[in-house]
Design a protein around this motif. Sequence first.
Motif, PDB file in Angstrom:
ATOM      1  N   GLY A  37       0.837  -1.208   0.000  1.00 22.58           N
ATOM      2  CA  GLY A  37       0.000   0.000   0.000  1.00 22.58           C
ATOM      3  C   GLY A  37       0.866   1.250   0.000  1.00 22.58           C
ATOM      4  N   ALA A  38       0.196   2.418   0.018  1.00 23.88           N
ATOM      5  CA  ALA A  38       0.934   3.680  -0.113  1.00 23.88           C
ATOM      6  C   ALA A  38       1.850   3.913   1.079  1.00 23.88           C
ATOM      7  N   GLY A  39       1.302   3.875   2.293  1.00 27.53           N
ATOM      8  CA  GLY A  39       2.100   4.130   3.496  1.00 27.53           C
ATOM      9  C   GLY A  39       3.195   3.081   3.649  1.00 27.53           C
ATOM     10  N   LYS A  42       6.053   3.733   1.347  1.00 22.00           N
ATOM     11  CA  LYS A  42       6.906   4.875   1.731  1.00 22.00           C
ATOM     12  C   LYS A  42       7.803   4.516   2.909  1.00 22.00           C
ATOM     13  N   CYS A  92      -7.538   0.741  -4.213  1.00 23.34           N
ATOM     14  CA  CYS A  92      -8.627  -0.008  -3.576  1.00 23.34           C
ATOM     15  C   CYS A  92      -9.566   0.897  -2.790  1.00 23.34           C
ATOM     16  N   HIS A  94      -9.821   2.672  -0.027  1.00 23.58           N
ATOM     17  CA  HIS A  94     -10.131   2.446   1.389  1.00 23.58           C
ATOM     18  C   HIS A  94     -11.023   1.232   1.620  1.00 23.58           C
ATOM     19  N   SER A 131       0.263   0.794   6.289  1.00 25.00           N
ATOM     20  CA  SER A 131      -0.461   1.812   7.050  1.00 25.00           C
ATOM     21  C   SER A 131      -1.888   1.340   7.209  1.00 25.00           C
ATOM     22  N   GLY A 135      -7.057   0.719   2.107  1.00 29.42           N
ATOM     23  CA  GLY A 135      -7.575  -0.544   1.568  1.00 29.42           C
ATOM     24  C   GLY A 135      -6.493  -1.561   1.269  1.00 29.42           C
ATOM     25  N   THR A 136      -5.517  -1.187   0.423  1.00 26.85           N
ATOM     26  CA  THR A 136      -4.556  -2.168  -0.070  1.00 26.85           C
ATOM     27  C   THR A 136      -3.708  -2.755   1.058  1.00 26.85           C
ATOM     28  N   GLY A 137      -3.068  -1.876   1.840  1.00 26.33           N
ATOM     29  CA  GLY A 137      -2.198  -2.357   2.915  1.00 26.33           C
ATOM     30  C   GLY A 137      -2.988  -3.034   4.022  1.00 26.33           C
ATOM     31  N   THR A 160       1.099   1.252  10.955  1.00 27.26           N
ATOM     32  CA  THR A 160       0.774   2.579  11.477  1.00 27.26           C
ATOM     33  C   THR A 160      -0.704   2.629  11.835  1.00 27.26           C
ATOM     34  N   GLU A 169     -11.350   5.077   8.687  1.00 23.93           N
ATOM     35  CA  GLU A 169      -9.980   4.581   8.853  1.00 23.93           C
ATOM     36  C   GLU A 169      -9.810   3.829  10.170  1.00 23.93           C
ATOM     37  N   ASN A 201       0.316   7.218  14.471  1.00 29.17           N
ATOM     38  CA  ASN A 201       0.416   8.459  13.690  1.00 29.17           C
ATOM     39  C   ASN A 201      -0.006   9.690  14.484  1.00 29.17           C
ATOM     40  N   MET A 224       4.626  12.846   7.385  1.00 30.11           N
ATOM     41  CA  MET A 224       4.713  11.404   7.093  1.00 30.11           C
ATOM     42  C   MET A 224       6.164  11.004   6.815  1.00 30.11           C
ATOM     43  N   ASN A 228       8.313   8.270   8.874  1.00 26.01           N
ATOM     44  CA  ASN A 228       8.978   7.121   8.247  1.00 26.01           C
ATOM     45  C   ASN A 228      10.491   7.171   8.466  1.00 26.01           C
TER      46      ASN A 228
HETATM   47  N1  GTP Z   1       3.147   6.966   9.128  1.00 30.81           N
HETATM   48  C1  GTP Z   1       2.674   7.054   7.874  1.00 30.81           C
HETATM   49  N2  GTP Z   1       1.357   6.959   7.663  1.00 30.81           N
HETATM   50  C2  GTP Z   1       0.916   7.046   6.386  1.00 30.81           C
HETATM   51  C3  GTP Z   1       1.781   7.234   5.295  1.00 30.81           C
HETATM   52  N3  GTP Z   1       1.037   7.286   4.150  1.00 30.81           N
HETATM   53  C4  GTP Z   1      -0.236   7.128   4.522  1.00 30.81           C
HETATM   54  N4  GTP Z   1      -0.327   6.993   5.870  1.00 30.81           N
HETATM   55  C5  GTP Z   1      -1.556   6.764   6.640  1.00 30.81           C
HETATM   56  O1  GTP Z   1      -2.131   5.596   6.100  1.00 30.81           O
HETATM   57  C6  GTP Z   1      -3.537   5.648   6.088  1.00 30.81           C
HETATM   58  C7  GTP Z   1      -4.016   5.374   4.676  1.00 30.81           C
HETATM   59  O2  GTP Z   1      -3.366   4.241   4.197  1.00 30.81           O
HETATM   60  P1  GTP Z   1      -2.677   4.165   2.763  1.00 30.81           P
HETATM   61  O3  GTP Z   1      -1.392   3.442   2.935  1.00 30.81           O
HETATM   62  O4  GTP Z   1      -2.631   5.498   2.116  1.00 30.81           O
HETATM   63  O5  GTP Z   1      -3.734   3.264   2.030  1.00 30.81           O
HETATM   64  P2  GTP Z   1      -3.496   2.109   0.963  1.00 30.81           P
HETATM   65  O6  GTP Z   1      -3.004   0.886   1.630  1.00 30.81           O
HETATM   66  O7  GTP Z   1      -2.685   2.641  -0.169  1.00 30.81           O
HETATM   67  O8  GTP Z   1      -4.996   1.801   0.534  1.00 30.81           O
HETATM   68  P3  GTP Z   1      -5.916   2.359  -0.678  1.00 30.81           P
HETATM   69  O9  GTP Z   1      -5.291   3.626  -1.196  1.00 30.81           O
HETATM   70  O10 GTP Z   1      -7.242   2.577  -0.017  1.00 30.81           O
HETATM   71  O11 GTP Z   1      -5.940   1.271  -1.653  1.00 30.81           O
HETATM   72  C8  GTP Z   1      -3.889   7.020   6.612  1.00 30.81           C
HETATM   73  O12 GTP Z   1      -4.198   6.884   7.978  1.00 30.81           O
HETATM   74  C9  GTP Z   1      -2.609   7.822   6.437  1.00 30.81           C
HETATM   75  O13 GTP Z   1      -2.498   8.843   7.396  1.00 30.81           O
HETATM   76  C10 GTP Z   1       3.166   7.323   5.559  1.00 30.81           C
HETATM   77  O14 GTP Z   1       3.999   7.487   4.658  1.00 30.81           O
HETATM   78  N5  GTP Z   1       3.567   7.222   6.861  1.00 30.81           N
END
Ligand code: GTP
Length: 479
Positions: A37-39, A42, A92, A94, A131, A135-137, A160, A169, A201, A224, A228
Amino acid sequence: MTFRAGNDHVSLLPVQLQSFAQQSTQIALPWTVIGLGAGGGKIADAFANIRNRNNQPVYPTLAINSYLGDLTALNHIPENHRLGLIGYENGCGHSPYKGYQALNDARNKDRVWEKINAVSASSQAIWLAASLGGGTGTGGIGELITWAAYTQKPIGAILTLPRRGNLEELGNALDALAPIYNDLLGPEPDRPLKSLIIVDNEKVYQDYLVDKAAGQVPDGMDWMTYANTKLAHILHELNVIPTGASDVNFDPEDFRKVLFSGGSVTFAKQLVRADATFGDHQLKNEVLSTVVGGNVLASGFDFETGVIAGAVCLMVPENSRVANVNSLEVVSDELKTQFPGLRACLQQGYTMWDSKNHMLIYSIMSLNTLPERGQYLKVEHEAMRTEQEALLNRRAMTRIEHTGGASAPRHVAPFAGFPANGPAVSPFSTFPANNSPFMSKPETQPMVYQPIEPPVYPTPSRPNPFAELLINKKSRMME
Ligand SMILES: Nc1nc2c(ncn2[C@@H]2O[C@H](COP(=O)(O)OP(=O)(O)OP(=O)(O)O)[C@@H](O)[C@H]2O)c(=O)[nH]1
Ligand SMILES: [Mg+2]
């Protein structure tokens, strides 16, 4: 070997990698970091940014994601270590259920499994980062933990928790965290997860605001990236410490035992001024205050009843008498008295660095409870759900009346609501023209013909005024 402190004006900038860790080419435990996932991606990217003296990346990394834009935005992970989930390229949204499906999709699961194996081949442990909240993570991390355990390496998760104030969330995070903490984490051989690092967070964001106001955050660094980087740096610093020589230090195997002891793990760090007058009593108090109050990624740990293993390491000024074999015993007795769980496993050590007046204290504590926020996430979620439901109920009480009081104006048809699956394809058809599988057609009834009754005319109430005249006329003609 004495670690270098960098310069004598040592300060503890929150995101700066201590120079002893920058200069090292050695680490205790070679591990791989995989982000989902995004978080998660990163976080893995922050580890990919750590380089050794020869400018080589220290840790193999991999980012797995649905949304390809997130993968492209990473800065340090090599291109061929960014894996997109086929069929879910738009993310995905969320939905953890969608995240779970994306990972398990037949087009993806073999590719993911092969990539995990390839990337981690030369490592002795694997960290999986996600994170919670999206959704994905969130949807895939539990599954990924069990898959990664088949590599037979110790598996740790870095998760996280979302900041306060987002019901969706929080709900997503809670539903992912509960089964991971309850059923996957533990020292028992049948549990796949051997370490859980919670990054709260909310706490990290508040720390960021304070550090930023104090001018301790590099220009342009967002919260963020701050979170990280802080995480990656403290883990890396701890991974370098056991490689330093000393008459009392814990070795890489001791480090592995504490880090992957099957608990929820917390890290603390504190810089202390330690001049010639510094004694055992002060040392004991500084170590205690670091363990309890210096936690970097989350807070509110029940050390008294929850701790199952721990390690404390001191970086002491060269040739100083700040710490020695005897003073470590004083510290150890105090820690074991305060936190009896440490009697099962407490690793201690000190090593030199070339700072003249400063000591750095690090601690790793592993617990069989979560930090306070994780432990009470359900309560937080319930409170927010109640609050939101109250707002919805208030909506029902704010109905307004039209001009005619209770009876609706004739030009507005009473609206009974759409079916649960939304409006049909046309407002004029009884059922959709495309025969949607979700809409049931009304049952067709055989046509029944009703016999048509002959019309019944009313009997005239008054006699025909001309009838009598007609009769009289007829009888006169017959005479
Ligand atoms: N600590 C930290 N939290 C993060 C970061 N990026 C996103 N978040 C947190 O992660 C949560 C969202 O999760 P994401 O990782 O963006 O979601 P995803 O897994 O990509 O899921 P979808 O985009 O819904 O498919 C939120 O609460 C954000 O504040 C990061 O780089 N560091
Ligand atoms: Mg995303």
